[in-house]
Motif scaffolding. Structure first.
Motif, PDB file in Angstrom:
ATOM      1  N   PRO A  37       0.798  -1.234   0.000  1.00  0.00           N
ATOM      2  CA  PRO A  37       0.000   0.000   0.000  1.00  0.00           C
ATOM      3  C   PRO A  37       0.828   1.282   0.000  1.00  0.00           C
ATOM      4  CG  PRO A  37      -0.949  -1.606   1.500  1.00  0.00           C
ATOM      5  CD  PRO A  37       0.344  -2.197   1.030  1.00  0.00           C
ATOM      6  N   LEU A  38       1.865   1.364   0.834  1.00  0.00           N
ATOM      7  CA  LEU A  38       2.647   2.596   0.893  1.00  0.00           C
ATOM      8  C   LEU A  38       3.485   2.779  -0.367  1.00  0.00           C
ATOM      9  CD1 LEU A  38       3.556   5.146   2.247  1.00  0.00           C
ATOM     10  CD2 LEU A  38       5.175   3.796   3.622  1.00  0.00           C
ATOM     11  N   ARG A  39       4.006   1.694  -0.902  1.00  0.00           N
ATOM     12  CA  ARG A  39       4.824   1.824  -2.116  1.00  0.00           C
ATOM     13  C   ARG A  39       3.976   2.274  -3.300  1.00  0.00           C
ATOM     14  NH1 ARG A  39       8.310  -3.772  -1.111  1.00  0.00           N
ATOM     15  NH2 ARG A  39       9.100  -3.092   0.939  1.00  0.00           N
ATOM     16  N   MET A  40       2.761   1.744  -3.411  1.00  0.00           N
ATOM     17  CA  MET A  40       1.880   2.191  -4.492  1.00  0.00           C
ATOM     18  C   MET A  40       1.480   3.646  -4.283  1.00  0.00           C
ATOM     19  SD  MET A  40      -0.481  -1.136  -5.487  1.00  0.00           S
ATOM     20  CE  MET A  40      -1.180  -1.400  -3.848  1.00  0.00           C
ATOM     21  N   ALA A  41       1.276   4.046  -3.027  1.00  0.00           N
ATOM     22  CA  ALA A  41       0.931   5.449  -2.747  1.00  0.00           C
ATOM     23  C   ALA A  41       2.101   6.367  -3.084  1.00  0.00           C
ATOM     24  CB  ALA A  41       0.537   5.600  -1.278  1.00  0.00           C
ATOM     25  N   LEU A  42       3.323   5.948  -2.755  1.00  0.00           N
ATOM     26  CA  LEU A  42       4.505   6.743  -3.089  1.00  0.00           C
ATOM     27  C   LEU A  42       4.635   6.897  -4.602  1.00  0.00           C
ATOM     28  CD1 LEU A  42       7.040   5.170  -0.567  1.00  0.00           C
ATOM     29  CD2 LEU A  42       6.310   7.570  -0.582  1.00  0.00           C
ATOM     30  N   TYR A  43       4.435   5.813  -5.316  1.00  0.00           N
ATOM     31  CA  TYR A  43       4.538   5.867  -6.773  1.00  0.00           C
ATOM     32  C   TYR A  43       3.496   6.827  -7.353  1.00  0.00           C
ATOM     33  CZ  TYR A  43       5.380   4.315 -11.533  1.00  0.00           C
ATOM     34  OH  TYR A  43       5.704   4.291 -12.874  1.00  0.00           O
ATOM     35  N   ARG A  59       5.432  13.981   4.369  1.00  0.00           N
ATOM     36  CA  ARG A  59       4.441  14.985   4.809  1.00  0.00           C
ATOM     37  C   ARG A  59       3.132  14.811   4.050  1.00  0.00           C
ATOM     38  NH1 ARG A  59       9.170  18.199   4.789  1.00  0.00           N
ATOM     39  NH2 ARG A  59       8.706  18.984   2.690  1.00  0.00           N
ATOM     40  N   ALA A  60       3.227  14.552   2.747  1.00  0.00           N
ATOM     41  CA  ALA A  60       2.014  14.423   1.934  1.00  0.00           C
ATOM     42  C   ALA A  60       1.194  13.200   2.323  1.00  0.00           C
ATOM     43  CB  ALA A  60       2.383  14.356   0.452  1.00  0.00           C
ATOM     44  N   LEU A  61       1.872  12.127   2.731  1.00  0.00           N
ATOM     45  CA  LEU A  61       1.181  10.861   2.992  1.00  0.00           C
ATOM     46  C   LEU A  61       0.994  10.580   4.474  1.00  0.00           C
ATOM     47  CD1 LEU A  61       2.991   8.669   0.291  1.00  0.00           C
ATOM     48  CD2 LEU A  61       0.727   9.734   0.134  1.00  0.00           C
ATOM     49  N   GLY A  62       1.462  11.495   5.341  1.00  0.00           N
ATOM     50  CA  GLY A  62       1.292  11.292   6.773  1.00  0.00           C
ATOM     51  C   GLY A  62       2.139  10.159   7.316  1.00  0.00           C
ATOM     52  N   GLU A  63       3.319   9.956   6.752  1.00  0.00           N
ATOM     53  CA  GLU A  63       4.235   8.909   7.192  1.00  0.00           C
ATOM     54  C   GLU A  63       5.522   9.548   7.702  1.00  0.00           C
ATOM     55  OE1 GLU A  63       3.637   5.705   7.244  1.00  0.00           O
ATOM     56  OE2 GLU A  63       1.776   5.599   6.076  1.00  0.00           O
ATOM     57  N   SER A  64       6.364   8.747   8.329  1.00  0.00           N
ATOM     58  CA  SER A  64       7.674   9.230   8.743  1.00  0.00           C
ATOM     59  C   SER A  64       8.622   9.212   7.549  1.00  0.00           C
ATOM     60  CB  SER A  64       8.247   8.363   9.863  1.00  0.00           C
ATOM     61  OG  SER A  64       8.598   7.085   9.360  1.00  0.00           O
ATOM     62  N   SER A  65       9.615  10.091   7.557  1.00  0.00           N
ATOM     63  CA  SER A  65      10.577  10.114   6.454  1.00  0.00           C
ATOM     64  C   SER A  65      11.409   8.831   6.421  1.00  0.00           C
ATOM     65  CB  SER A  65      11.486  11.340   6.565  1.00  0.00           C
ATOM     66  OG  SER A  65      12.172  11.339   7.803  1.00  0.00           O
ATOM     67  N   GLY A  66      11.588   8.193   7.587  1.00  0.00           N
ATOM     68  CA  GLY A  66      12.284   6.913   7.607  1.00  0.00           C
ATOM     69  C   GLY A  66      11.529   5.856   6.836  1.00  0.00           C
ATOM     70  N   GLN A  67      10.204   5.841   7.017  1.00  0.00           N
ATOM     71  CA  GLN A  67       9.374   4.878   6.287  1.00  0.00           C
ATOM     72  C   GLN A  67       9.407   5.144   4.790  1.00  0.00           C
ATOM     73  OE1 GLN A  67       8.541   1.958   7.704  1.00  0.00           O
ATOM     74  NE2 GLN A  67       6.325   2.205   7.593  1.00  0.00           N
ATOM     75  N   THR A  68       9.228   6.394   4.404  1.00  0.00           N
ATOM     76  CA  THR A  68       9.207   6.687   2.967  1.00  0.00           C
ATOM     77  C   THR A  68      10.572   6.434   2.337  1.00  0.00           C
ATOM     78  OG1 THR A  68       9.580   9.045   3.420  1.00  0.00           O
ATOM     79  CG2 THR A  68       7.300   8.329   3.103  1.00  0.00           C
ATOM     80  N   SER A  69      11.650   6.750   3.061  1.00  0.00           N
ATOM     81  CA  SER A  69      12.995   6.495   2.518  1.00  0.00           C
ATOM     82  C   SER A  69      13.207   5.005   2.285  1.00  0.00           C
ATOM     83  CB  SER A  69      14.068   7.020   3.480  1.00  0.00           C
ATOM     84  OG  SER A  69      14.044   8.428   3.551  1.00  0.00           O
ATOM     85  N   TYR A  70      12.810   4.192   3.259  1.00  0.00           N
ATOM     86  CA  TYR A  70      12.982   2.748   3.129  1.00  0.00           C
ATOM     87  C   TYR A  70      12.205   2.210   1.930  1.00  0.00           C
ATOM     88  CZ  TYR A  70      12.290  -2.241   3.877  1.00  0.00           C
ATOM     89  OH  TYR A  70      12.205  -3.599   3.691  1.00  0.00           O
ATOM     90  N   HIS A  71      10.953   2.591   1.814  1.00  0.00           N
ATOM     91  CA  HIS A  71      10.132   2.033   0.737  1.00  0.00           C
ATOM     92  C   HIS A  71      10.532   2.596  -0.626  1.00  0.00           C
ATOM     93  CE1 HIS A  71       7.520  -0.508   3.087  1.00  0.00           C
ATOM     94  NE2 HIS A  71       7.402   0.455   3.982  1.00  0.00           N
ATOM     95  N   LEU A  72      11.046   3.811  -0.675  1.00  0.00           N
ATOM     96  CA  LEU A  72      11.576   4.335  -1.932  1.00  0.00           C
ATOM     97  C   LEU A  72      12.799   3.530  -2.376  1.00  0.00           C
ATOM     98  CD1 LEU A  72      11.217   8.158  -1.289  1.00  0.00           C
ATOM     99  CD2 LEU A  72      10.155   6.906  -3.187  1.00  0.00           C
ATOM    100  N   ARG A  73      13.633   3.147  -1.433  1.00  0.00           N
ATOM    101  CA  ARG A  73      14.801   2.329  -1.783  1.00  0.00           C
ATOM    102  C   ARG A  73      14.374   0.959  -2.298  1.00  0.00           C
ATOM    103  NH1 ARG A  73      16.787   4.623   3.030  1.00  0.00           N
ATOM    104  NH2 ARG A  73      16.453   2.665   4.180  1.00  0.00           N
ATOM    105  N   GLN A  74      13.304   0.409  -1.721  1.00  0.00           N
ATOM    106  CA  GLN A  74      12.795  -0.867  -2.229  1.00  0.00           C
ATOM    107  C   GLN A  74      12.229  -0.712  -3.637  1.00  0.00           C
ATOM    108  OE1 GLN A  74      13.285  -3.849  -0.584  1.00  0.00           O
ATOM    109  NE2 GLN A  74      14.518  -2.428   0.631  1.00  0.00           N
ATOM    110  N   LEU A  75      11.530   0.381  -3.874  1.00  0.00           N
ATOM    111  CA  LEU A  75      11.031   0.641  -5.228  1.00  0.00           C
ATOM    112  C   LEU A  75      12.194   0.819  -6.203  1.00  0.00           C
ATOM    113  CD1 LEU A  75       8.115   3.119  -4.419  1.00  0.00           C
ATOM    114  CD2 LEU A  75       7.864   0.811  -5.371  1.00  0.00           C
ATOM    115  N   GLU A  76      13.240   1.507  -5.760  1.00  0.00           N
ATOM    116  CA  GLU A  76      14.415   1.686  -6.612  1.00  0.00           C
ATOM    117  C   GLU A  76      15.061   0.338  -6.924  1.00  0.00           C
ATOM    118  OE1 GLU A  76      18.512   4.342  -6.597  1.00  0.00           O
ATOM    119  OE2 GLU A  76      17.844   3.406  -4.724  1.00  0.00           O
TER     120      GLU A  76
END
Length: 212
Positions: A37-43, A59-76
């Motif tokens: 869910p979060l990875r699809m939302a980030l995309y 900030r846009a998704l109401g998550e921590s930057s640690g969470q978004t950084s981790y899932h962005l790296r997985q998407l990468e």
């Protein structure tokens, strides 16, 4: 689901003028990694914005930057996002952009091991489109003109070959304008525009009572 979310025939994927030129056909492992869910939302948020940092996405998704950084790296890791070298060069924080892809193998929907992830992606594409269209409709003003946008649909009776040809021609038009937009500095009056191309067979209507 752009960037590259385009659906044609058996394919499902994303598309926007700001998505990387590079695209790929998603395989089983990448699909299962994406269907979070979060990875699809980030995309989807990267599709909407063009490019963004992990902090702004958090900030846009109401998550921590640690969470978004981790899932962005997985998407990468699976090829869905990449660095945007044109965004804030020399900055301290990475800027990400979406990479276009398609889900062109029908086996992804047929295989029980990937069917759930494939359907999650398909429904995410549909939900994202519905959200974008709703936001556009809510923002419409009374002084409509040719730059306000276009919403059009039609029902045809055509052969499967003609349906494939129709989809290919529509996608070709969108890609021509996408390439033009990528290869220039945006004019002063340019605006961000979302396009959707949907060509699909309808379920046959129920037969009236008493008819076979």
């Amino acid at each position: 689901m752009a960037d590259g979310k385009s659906e044609r025939g058996d394919s499902v994927g994303p598309s926007s003028a700001e998505t990387s030129r590079r695209g790929f056909s998603v395989g089983p492992e990448a699909l299962k990694a994406f269907a979070h869910p979060l990875r699809m939302a980030l995309y989807s948020e990267l599709q909407r914005r063009g490019s963004a940092t992990a902090s702004s996405l958090a900030r846009a998704l109401g998550e921590s930057s640690g969470q978004t950084s981790y899932h962005l790296r997985q998407l990468e890791r699976h090829g869905f996002v990449e660095d945007d070298p044109d965004a804030a060069p020399g900055g301290r924080e990475r800027w990400w952009r979406a990479v276009g892809f398609d889900m062109s193998s029908p086996e992804l929907l047929r295989d029980p091991a990937t069917e759930g992830a494939a359907r999650a992606l398909l429904h995410q594409v549909i939900a994202e489109r519905a959200g974008a269209l709703t936001a556009w409709a809510n923002a419409l003003k009374g002084d409509l003109d040719g730059t306000s946008g276009l919403l059009s649909s039609g029902t045809l009776v055509i052969t499967p070959t003609e349906m494939e040809e129709l989809g290919a021609e529509l996608v070709e038009v969108v890609e021509r304008y996408t390439d033009r937009a990528r290869d220039r500095t945006p004019p002063d009056d340019a605006v961000r525009v979302r396009t959707h191309v949907d060509v699909f067979p309808l379920e046959p209507p129920d037969a009236p009572d008493g008819e076979p």
